[in-house]
Scaffold this motif. Sequence first.
Motif: not given
Length: 299
Positions: A214-226
């Motif tokens: 809700s605050q970053i815009g993507i899930t933690p898993k997606r963030a780690a992938q990026l």
Amino acid sequence: MEVFSYDRDMRSAGSVRVGVPTWDIAVPMRPSRLAGTTMAGFSDRANSFVDVEVVPHPAIMMVFDLGDRPLVVDDGNGQEQRGCVVAGLAPNRARGQGQAGSFTCLQVRMSPVIAHTVLGAASELSGAVLNLDDLWGGDALRTQERLRAAKSWEDRFAIVEAALARRHGAGHAVDPEVAFCWGRMVNGRGQTRVERLAAEVGWSRKRLWSRFRSQIGITPKRAAQLIRFDHAAHRLAAGHTAAAVAVDSGYADQSHLHRDVMTFTGVTPGAVASAPFLAVDDVAWSARPVTQHSIGVRG
């Protein structure tokens, strides 16, 4: 913008030249007072057609179009935005195009932790592209007018920094736990497990997933992938083999790296290795205090 065609064999310290036209890239003399924020100015001295791709990186992107002819940003889903544009994390095949003419823009890269406070709803973009007017209202128009009236890049950088600082002071910060987890992901190059992060901040995996999204815009898993993809892309551009990059970046194998690269860019690791946006990174987003460089590109 970020990605330009170039010939790595012609790179030199402080500049990259490839035939014509030539882009001028200006950066501030000092780091931004707003941590997690960097800026760069781009202008085309050869009046060439503009055609650039937005390649995903772990930052929210803002583009202030300051040229004589409008830059049109296609969000990858058939929708177009003009003027001041904001792109969320990992935009889907977004592309900017502009007619031949005097092209100038100022680009801002912001950590999503800062963007949540400065842009509010932009933290929920999830890769979408919006006009800044939708987020800032009349403040976007006033900032744009001041930028167009400014006489130098330093003045423009100061105007944008003041606008960002003003919005940051009035905005709502992310949870300290979310900021901590984002920082740990970046420092760990996307290889830190979500369960471990949840345990470190004392949250359940479900709560971390929900608050982070809700605050970053993507899930933690997606963030780690990026974040992991961004590290891998720079390693590929530095000349390392895909097999070596896969091991160094924490991928299970080379095919796993290939899948992630295809997911974020739609091209192979070999194509990413020569992606022009990485050449611009060395100049536009360097931590060095410089005023202006020229980079040769094919428009």
